[in-house]
Write a protein that holds these residues in place. Structure first.
Motif, PDB file in Angstrom:
ATOM      1  N   LEU A 133      -4.320   5.862  -8.919  1.00 49.27           N
ATOM      2  CA  LEU A 133      -3.744   6.260 -10.197  1.00 49.27           C
ATOM      3  C   LEU A 133      -3.992   5.184 -11.251  1.00 49.27           C
ATOM      4  O   LEU A 133      -4.331   5.477 -12.397  1.00 49.27           O
ATOM      5  CB  LEU A 133      -2.243   6.523 -10.055  1.00 49.27           C
ATOM      6  CG  LEU A 133      -1.840   7.856  -9.413  1.00 49.27           C
ATOM      7  CD1 LEU A 133      -0.336   7.904  -9.173  1.00 49.27           C
ATOM      8  CD2 LEU A 133      -2.269   9.025 -10.283  1.00 49.27           C
TER       9      LEU A 133
ATOM     10  N   GLY B 173      -1.638  13.476  -8.182  1.00 53.10           N
ATOM     11  CA  GLY B 173      -0.234  13.801  -8.399  1.00 53.10           C
ATOM     12  C   GLY B 173       0.158  15.091  -7.706  1.00 53.10           C
ATOM     13  O   GLY B 173       1.208  15.167  -7.042  1.00 53.10           O
TER      14      GLY B 173
ATOM     15  N   GLY C 140      -0.064   9.705 -13.987  1.00 59.80           N
ATOM     16  CA  GLY C 140      -0.351   8.315 -14.345  1.00 59.80           C
ATOM     17  C   GLY C 140       0.793   7.675 -15.107  1.00 59.80           C
ATOM     18  O   GLY C 140       1.127   6.501 -14.898  1.00 59.80           O
TER      19      GLY C 140
ATOM     20  N   ALA D 109      -6.253  11.866 -11.663  1.00 57.18           N
ATOM     21  CA  ALA D 109      -4.809  11.612 -11.647  1.00 57.18           C
ATOM     22  C   ALA D 109      -4.034  12.888 -11.375  1.00 57.18           C
ATOM     23  O   ALA D 109      -3.020  12.887 -10.658  1.00 57.18           O
ATOM     24  CB  ALA D 109      -4.375  10.995 -12.985  1.00 57.18           C
TER      25      ALA D 109
END
Length: 439
Positions: free
Chosen positions: A378, A131, A52, A127
């Protein structure tokens, strides 16, 4: 006088079981004592460099050069103070933040705070999933949907760590953070930034207030810096050190534990700064100021820097960022559940529940928005975190400022005033950010 709560059954690798398991040698010198205290700060720092944060740092650097480095610096300074308050609460009272809430607030208030904390942990896990999945997609061309499910395999690592002890977890997280740091150190060498301009970027820029888009990104960086689950987590894991026989008083223990978190967060400042510096040097000053997505940054690094290694290191660092946050989220969930509800479940089951609750919105969001929806998801996770943050900060400032709870270790007047000022600033910033995102 230390406050206390009733003892409850423990589960493997959970906060109540590892409390006081890392022993400080009584004959150790100052340097050796610090090394034993070092660890909890590392686990906290990963929340300040999660995917994030990458999104805001990359967009800020590509659009506005180095000017938002001052915001990263201010945000980290705020984080250092708040995490120091967590250390103070945990070591002085023997309670983590969730336990202190259960002791001082009514049942209805605690249920509300618990629900909000759980939602924040799930949002943070979302998040991390995105990712890690994005990193797998960029490095190995694995479809994002499949990458989301692959990230669930970290449950195996959690199970393996259960029998290894808390220092093993800290060592693995140190390895992942070191990977991120080394990758971006090499990226900076490739990018060759203007160091004079970089240092000027750490000075407050009046232009930030005059440009609405720049102000929006500045507020995003500030609003997404302090992770609410970190406040619960830090006040718990700082108690893993058994210092009573090695140090003369609480003040000495506070010194080492606060030094640990401060140094770790300075490391997080370096990594966040490095992401923005690389984005600014590579994209902003080459005319690619439209770069706002992590995958766009990955694709452009190789042609702009002239090295295929640059993109690979970027993807590797992103994968390490997502995975390092995974472990801390598991423990934070245990802290919250144990503290608020006086309820314990096996660590693997806790991890499985949290990961499933985070995978569901990730799969649904990617199915609807497609691969280009990662950035939106995100941002959504950061909005959820911003909503919960005040409900963790206010009790922390309230408890650490109370002489009834903290005794002589209650915050002095100037820290109390500064802490409330920061709490108010973060609340206003997050409300403003939420309103802008919704409109």
């Amino acid at each position: 006088m230390r406050l206390s709560l009733p003892k409850i059954p423990t589960a493997p690798f959970c906060p109540s079981e590892v409390q006081g398991t890392v022993i400080i040698p009584s004959k150790a010198n100052s340097w050796q004592k610090f090394l034993v205290f070092a660890g909890p700060g590392l686990l906290i720092s990963v929340g300040y460099m999660d995917p994030g944060n990458w999104a805001t740092d990359i967009e800020g650097g590509s659009k506005f050069g180095y000017s938002l480095l001052s915001i990263i610096f201010i945000s980290n300074a705020i984080a250092i103070l708040l995490q120091a308050l967590c250390v103070r609460l945990g070591m002085v009272t023997g309670l983590d933040l969730a336990q202190a809430c259960r002791l001082k607030f009514s049942l209805s208030v605690n249920i509300l705070l618990w629900i909000l904390a759980e939602i924040a942990i799930i949002a943070c896990d979302l998040a991390e999933i995105l990712g890690s999945a994005l990193a797998l997609n960029l490095l190995f061309h694995l479809p994002l949907i499949w990458g989301v499910f692959v990230t669930g395999l970290d449950l195996v690592v959690v199970l393996w760590l259960q029998g290894k002890g808390f220092r093993w977890l800290e060592a693995i997280v140190l390895g992942l953070i070191s990977t991120i740091a080394i990758c971006f150190l090499v990226e900076i060498v490739f990018a060759r930034p203007d160091w004079n301009a970089v240092f000027q970027g750490y000075l407050p820029q009046p232009s930030v207030l005059g440009n609405s888009e720049q102000l929006y990104l500045a507020v995003s960086i500030l609003g997404a810096t302090v992770m609410p689950h970190n406040l619960y987590l830090h006040s718990a894991i700082v108690q893993t050190r058994k210092w009573q026989e090695a140090l003369p008083d609480v003040k000495s223990a506070l010194h080492y534990a606060t030094l640990d978190s401060t140094i770790a967060l300075i490391g997080a400042l370096f990594i966040n700064s490095a992401i923005l510096i690389v984005a600014a040097a590579t994209f902003h000053f080459s005319g690619n100021q439209q770069v706002a997505e992590i995958q766009d940054a990955y694709q452009l690094l190789t042609p702009l820097l002239g090295s295929g290694l640059a993109s690979f290191l970027f993807g590797l660092a992103l994968l390490a960022s997502g995975q390092s946050s995974t472990f801390t989220g598991t423990i934070a969930g245990q802290v919250v559940m144990e503290g608020f509800l006086n309820l314990m479940i096996p660590c693997w089951l806790r991890r499985l529940i949290t990961r499933c609750l985070a995978i569901a919105p990730a799969v649904i969001g990617l199915s609807i928005l497609g691969e280009q929806g990662v950035g939106k998801l995100l941002v959504f996770s950061q909005v959820v975190l911003s909503l919960q943050l005040p409900f963790a900060i206010v009790p922390l400032v309230l408890f650490t400022g109370s002489s009834q709870i903290m005794g002589k270790f209650a915050n002095p007047f100037w820290i109390k005033g500064l802490a409330w000022l920061i709490a108010g600033l973060i609340i206003v910033v997050n409300i403003w950010l939420l309103a802008k995102l919704l409109t």
